[in-house]
Motif scaffolding. Structure first.
Motif, PDB file in Angstrom:
ATOM      1  N   ASP A  26       1.130  -1.276   0.076  1.00 49.21           N
ATOM      2  CA  ASP A  26       0.031   0.128   0.000  1.00 49.21           C
ATOM      3  C   ASP A  26       1.024   1.382   0.020  1.00 49.21           C
ATOM      4  N   ALA A  27       1.115   1.802   1.196  1.00 49.93           N
ATOM      5  CA  ALA A  27       1.885   3.017   1.400  1.00 49.93           C
ATOM      6  C   ALA A  27       2.757   3.028   2.588  1.00 49.93           C
ATOM      7  N   PRO A  28       4.073   3.544   2.598  1.00 50.67           N
ATOM      8  CA  PRO A  28       4.720   3.402   3.781  1.00 50.67           C
ATOM      9  C   PRO A  28       4.004   4.333   4.755  1.00 50.67           C
ATOM     10  N   GLY A  29       3.447   5.546   4.463  1.00 41.61           N
ATOM     11  CA  GLY A  29       2.635   6.390   5.376  1.00 41.61           C
ATOM     12  C   GLY A  29       1.465   5.659   6.251  1.00 41.61           C
ATOM     13  N   LYS A  30       0.683   4.838   5.302  1.00 40.73           N
ATOM     14  CA  LYS A  30      -0.370   4.338   5.756  1.00 40.73           C
ATOM     15  C   LYS A  30       0.259   3.075   6.862  1.00 40.73           C
ATOM     16  N   ALA A  31       1.358   2.548   6.681  1.00 38.30           N
ATOM     17  CA  ALA A  31       2.001   1.451   7.404  1.00 38.30           C
ATOM     18  C   ALA A  31       2.344   2.177   8.885  1.00 38.30           C
ATOM     19  N   VAL A  32       2.839   3.407   8.732  1.00 33.20           N
ATOM     20  CA  VAL A  32       3.123   4.027   9.853  1.00 33.20           C
ATOM     21  C   VAL A  32       1.854   4.448  10.686  1.00 33.20           C
ATOM     22  N   HIS A  33       0.907   4.826  10.161  1.00 31.47           N
ATOM     23  CA  HIS A  33      -0.374   5.179  10.831  1.00 31.47           C
ATOM     24  C   HIS A  33      -0.980   3.758  11.565  1.00 31.47           C
ATOM     25  N   VAL A  34      -1.100   2.770  10.784  1.00 31.17           N
ATOM     26  CA  VAL A  34      -1.562   1.430  11.449  1.00 31.17           C
ATOM     27  C   VAL A  34      -0.710   1.094  12.550  1.00 31.17           C
ATOM     28  N   LEU A  35       0.550   1.246  12.347  1.00 25.93           N
ATOM     29  CA  LEU A  35       1.555   0.747  13.647  1.00 25.93           C
ATOM     30  C   LEU A  35       1.212   1.729  14.583  1.00 25.93           C
ATOM     31  N   GLU A  36       1.142   2.885  14.450  1.00 23.51           N
ATOM     32  CA  GLU A  36       1.003   3.865  15.728  1.00 23.51           C
ATOM     33  C   GLU A  36      -0.598   3.741  16.440  1.00 23.51           C
ATOM     34  N   GLN A  37      -1.436   3.273  15.540  1.00 26.87           N
ATOM     35  CA  GLN A  37      -2.899   2.854  16.175  1.00 26.87           C
ATOM     36  C   GLN A  37      -2.874   1.613  16.913  1.00 26.87           C
ATOM     37  N   ILE A  38      -2.012   0.728  16.317  1.00 26.62           N
ATOM     38  CA  ILE A  38      -2.049  -0.690  17.026  1.00 26.62           C
ATOM     39  C   ILE A  38      -1.183  -0.376  18.465  1.00 26.62           C
ATOM     40  N   GLU A  39      -0.158   0.428  18.290  1.00 22.41           N
ATOM     41  CA  GLU A  39       0.650   0.680  19.224  1.00 22.41           C
ATOM     42  C   GLU A  39      -0.166   1.470  20.686  1.00 22.41           C
ATOM     43  N   LYS A  40      -0.977   2.276  20.047  1.00 21.03           N
ATOM     44  CA  LYS A  40      -1.926   3.082  20.875  1.00 21.03           C
ATOM     45  C   LYS A  40      -2.737   2.131  21.636  1.00 21.03           C
ATOM     46  N   ALA A  41      -3.254   1.226  21.002  1.00 24.39           N
ATOM     47  CA  ALA A  41      -4.324   0.183  21.564  1.00 24.39           C
ATOM     48  C   ALA A  41      -3.444  -0.620  22.514  1.00 24.39           C
ATOM     49  N   ILE A  42      -2.373  -0.992  22.243  1.00 15.77           N
ATOM     50  CA  ILE A  42      -1.542  -1.848  23.098  1.00 15.77           C
ATOM     51  C   ILE A  42      -1.040  -1.002  24.515  1.00 15.77           C
ATOM     52  N   THR A  43      -0.817   0.123  24.384  1.00 18.43           N
ATOM     53  CA  THR A  43      -0.492   0.983  25.429  1.00 18.43           C
ATOM     54  C   THR A  43      -1.709   1.539  26.225  1.00 18.43           C
ATOM     55  N   SER A  44      -2.826   1.569  25.688  1.00 21.54           N
ATOM     56  CA  SER A  44      -4.177   1.546  26.438  1.00 21.54           C
ATOM     57  C   SER A  44      -4.519   0.336  27.579  1.00 21.54           C
ATOM     58  N   LEU A  45      -3.861  -0.562  27.112  1.00 20.59           N
ATOM     59  CA  LEU A  45      -3.759  -1.756  28.105  1.00 20.59           C
ATOM     60  C   LEU A  45      -3.448  -1.694  29.537  1.00 20.59           C
ATOM     61  N   ALA A  46      -2.563  -0.594  29.664  1.00 22.43           N
ATOM     62  CA  ALA A  46      -2.018  -0.377  30.871  1.00 22.43           C
ATOM     63  C   ALA A  46      -2.816   0.337  32.027  1.00 22.43           C
ATOM     64  N   THR A  47      -3.937   0.929  31.421  1.00 24.44           N
ATOM     65  CA  THR A  47      -4.857   1.585  32.442  1.00 24.44           C
ATOM     66  C   THR A  47      -6.153   0.820  32.892  1.00 24.44           C
ATOM     67  N   TYR A  48      -6.739  -0.307  31.712  1.00 23.84           N
ATOM     68  CA  TYR A  48      -7.735  -1.032  32.351  1.00 23.84           C
ATOM     69  C   TYR A  48      -7.733  -2.163  31.276  1.00 23.84           C
ATOM     70  N   PRO A  49      -6.827  -3.160  31.326  1.00 15.83           N
ATOM     71  CA  PRO A  49      -6.790  -4.420  30.576  1.00 15.83           C
ATOM     72  C   PRO A  49      -8.297  -4.997  30.604  1.00 15.83           C
ATOM     73  N   GLY A  50      -8.935  -5.154  31.436  1.00 16.28           N
ATOM     74  CA  GLY A  50      -9.993  -6.063  31.728  1.00 16.28           C
ATOM     75  C   GLY A  50     -11.224  -5.612  30.788  1.00 16.28           C
ATOM     76  N   ARG A  51     -11.199  -4.397  30.463  1.00 19.39           N
ATOM     77  CA  ARG A  51     -12.297  -4.100  29.524  1.00 19.39           C
ATOM     78  C   ARG A  51     -12.416  -4.812  28.074  1.00 19.39           C
ATOM     79  N   GLY A  52     -11.163  -5.407  27.769  1.00 17.54           N
ATOM     80  CA  GLY A  52     -11.210  -6.232  26.521  1.00 17.54           C
ATOM     81  C   GLY A  52     -11.952  -7.407  26.356  1.00 17.54           C
ATOM     82  N   GLY A  53     -12.727  -7.615  25.498  1.00 16.97           N
ATOM     83  CA  GLY A  53     -13.366  -8.949  25.317  1.00 16.97           C
ATOM     84  C   GLY A  53     -12.759 -10.148  25.269  1.00 16.97           C
ATOM     85  N   TYR A  54     -13.414 -11.333  25.210  1.00 16.55           N
ATOM     86  CA  TYR A  54     -12.664 -12.604  24.973  1.00 16.55           C
ATOM     87  C   TYR A  54     -12.874 -13.019  23.599  1.00 16.55           C
TER      88      TYR A  54
END
Length: 108
Positions: A26-54
């Protein structure tokens, strides 16, 4: 109280492969965006990981020790152990998740 979030080697490899695939097809810029958003989802687990579904693929097996977070269509599969969150798998949810989860988490 914050949780410590640890990304396994397999999950880190998943991130690299997702980035490389998007950058190449696709595009390197899109790859950076997707990576940043996934990392943001991972970082958010530090505050309340129990909210995630099974993960629905594991429920019929009676397995409720793993949870998931999203940056659609990507799924972040993790487990909470005490004050730590272990990220085991990051994958496009359109893949054969049943087989992927069985192989990665259950060793089958």
């Amino acid at each position: 109280m914050r949780f410590e979030v640890l990304v396994t080697e397999d999950a880190a490899r998943d991130l690299r492969e997702i980035y490389d695939y998007i950058a190449e097809h696709d595009a390197p810029g899109k790859a950076v965006h997707v990576l940043e958003q996934i990392e943001k989802a991972i970082t958010s687990l530090a505050t309340y990981p129990g909210r995630g579904g099974y993960p629905k693929e594991l429920l019929p097996l009676g397995i409720r020790e793993y949870r998931q977070a999203y940056f659609k269509p990507y799924r972040v599969i993790y487990r909470i152990a005490g004050r730590r969150v272990y990220v085991y798998l990051i994958a496009d949810g359109r893949r054969d998740m049943q087989a992927l989860l069985a192989r990665r988490l259950l060793g089958t």
